[in-house]
Motif scaffolding. Sequence first.
Motif, short mmCIF file in Angstrom:
data_model
loop_
_atom_site.label_atom_id
_atom_site.label_comp_id
_atom_site.label_asym_id
_atom_site.label_seq_id
_atom_site.Cartn_x
_atom_site.Cartn_y
_atom_site.Cartn_z
N TRP A 129 36.73 -28.80 57.33
CA TRP A 129 35.84 -27.70 56.94
C TRP A 129 36.69 -26.42 56.90
O TRP A 129 37.46 -26.14 57.83
CB TRP A 129 34.71 -27.52 57.95
CG TRP A 129 33.63 -28.54 57.84
CD1 TRP A 129 33.48 -29.68 58.58
CD2 TRP A 129 32.53 -28.53 56.92
NE1 TRP A 129 32.35 -30.37 58.19
CE2 TRP A 129 31.75 -29.68 57.17
CE3 TRP A 129 32.12 -27.65 55.91
CZ2 TRP A 129 30.59 -29.98 56.44
CZ3 TRP A 129 30.97 -27.94 55.20
CH2 TRP A 129 30.22 -29.09 55.47
N PHE A 130 36.51 -25.68 55.83
CA PHE A 130 37.17 -24.40 55.65
C PHE A 130 36.08 -23.35 55.42
O PHE A 130 34.92 -23.68 55.15
CB PHE A 130 38.10 -24.43 54.44
CG PHE A 130 39.31 -25.31 54.62
CD1 PHE A 130 39.19 -26.69 54.63
CD2 PHE A 130 40.57 -24.76 54.78
CE1 PHE A 130 40.30 -27.51 54.79
CE2 PHE A 130 41.69 -25.56 54.95
CZ PHE A 130 41.54 -26.95 54.95
N ARG A 131 36.47 -22.09 55.50
CA ARG A 131 35.53 -21.03 55.17
C ARG A 131 36.25 -19.86 54.51
O ARG A 131 37.44 -19.65 54.72
CB ARG A 131 34.76 -20.55 56.41
CG ARG A 131 35.61 -19.83 57.44
CD ARG A 131 34.76 -19.52 58.69
NE ARG A 131 35.52 -18.81 59.71
CZ ARG A 131 35.06 -18.54 60.92
NH1 ARG A 131 33.82 -18.93 61.28
NH2 ARG A 131 35.81 -17.89 61.78
N GLN A 132 35.48 -19.13 53.71
CA GLN A 132 36.04 -17.97 53.02
C GLN A 132 35.00 -16.86 53.01
O GLN A 132 33.90 -17.02 52.46
CB GLN A 132 36.46 -18.32 51.60
CG GLN A 132 37.22 -17.19 50.91
CD GLN A 132 37.99 -17.68 49.71
OE1 GLN A 132 37.75 -18.74 49.16
NE2 GLN A 132 38.98 -16.88 49.30
N ALA A 133 35.36 -15.75 53.63
CA ALA A 133 34.50 -14.58 53.65
C ALA A 133 34.91 -13.65 52.51
O ALA A 133 36.05 -13.71 52.04
CB ALA A 133 34.62 -13.87 54.99
N ASP A 178 31.20 -15.06 61.65
CA ASP A 178 31.21 -16.41 61.10
C ASP A 178 30.63 -16.45 59.69
O ASP A 178 30.67 -17.50 59.03
CB ASP A 178 30.40 -17.37 61.99
CG ASP A 178 31.03 -17.58 63.36
OD1 ASP A 178 30.27 -17.61 64.35
OD2 ASP A 178 32.27 -17.70 63.44
N THR A 179 30.10 -15.35 59.23
CA THR A 179 29.53 -15.28 57.88
C THR A 179 30.59 -15.57 56.84
O THR A 179 31.65 -14.93 56.81
CB THR A 179 28.92 -13.89 57.63
OG1 THR A 179 27.81 -13.71 58.52
CG2 THR A 179 28.44 -13.76 56.19
N ALA A 180 30.32 -16.57 56.00
CA ALA A 180 31.29 -16.99 54.98
C ALA A 180 30.67 -18.11 54.15
O ALA A 180 29.61 -18.65 54.50
CB ALA A 180 32.57 -17.49 55.63
N VAL A 181 31.36 -18.46 53.09
CA VAL A 181 31.08 -19.71 52.38
C VAL A 181 31.89 -20.80 53.07
O VAL A 181 33.10 -20.66 53.25
CB VAL A 181 31.45 -19.62 50.90
CG1 VAL A 181 31.28 -20.97 50.22
CG2 VAL A 181 30.61 -18.56 50.19
N TYR A 182 31.21 -21.86 53.45
CA TYR A 182 31.86 -22.98 54.14
C TYR A 182 32.06 -24.12 53.15
O TYR A 182 31.12 -24.54 52.46
CB TYR A 182 31.01 -23.43 55.32
CG TYR A 182 31.14 -22.50 56.50
CD1 TYR A 182 30.56 -21.23 56.47
CD2 TYR A 182 31.85 -22.86 57.64
CE1 TYR A 182 30.70 -20.35 57.53
CE2 TYR A 182 31.99 -21.99 58.72
CZ TYR A 182 31.42 -20.73 58.65
OH TYR A 182 31.55 -19.86 59.71
N LEU A 183 33.29 -24.60 53.10
CA LEU A 183 33.66 -25.64 52.15
C LEU A 183 34.14 -26.90 52.87
O LEU A 183 34.91 -26.81 53.83
CB LEU A 183 34.76 -25.15 51.22
CG LEU A 183 34.45 -23.88 50.44
CD1 LEU A 183 35.21 -22.70 51.01
CD2 LEU A 183 34.79 -24.06 48.96
N CYS A 184 33.71 -28.01 52.37
CA CYS A 184 34.14 -29.31 52.83
C CYS A 184 35.37 -29.72 52.00
O CYS A 184 35.43 -29.43 50.80
CB CYS A 184 32.99 -30.29 52.61
SG CYS A 184 33.33 -32.01 52.93
#
Length: 121
Positions: free
Chosen positions: A36-40, A90-96
Amino acid sequence: QVQLVESGGGLVQAGGSLRLSCAASGRTFSNHAMGWFRQAPGKERELVATISWSGSSTNYADSVKGRFTISRDNAKNAVYLQMNSLKPEDTAVYLCAEYHLTQPLGVPGYWGQGTQVTVSS
């Protein structure tokens, strides 16, 4: 081809919890590590957590250790991210993401479209 579809994002208050899911298809799921990754907004994509093919090995970013848990169900071709004690940062788009190997080495080969997580203060 490989498809990864995330779900479970949403708006939650600080201190709350969310559980993200990622459904995988297209190749033998149990042969591959997942992440899991994330991008704000305005920030680079960052690694949140990874899990080996069997689920026996997991790793977390320091910022989420003790709050997030990654898991997988190879029978369901799914990977999950349980997020507790959420913070506004923690607000972000979370990507699998799916790796080519059984361990999370190198750059993932496939990515989902992402699911938005917004934590209000």
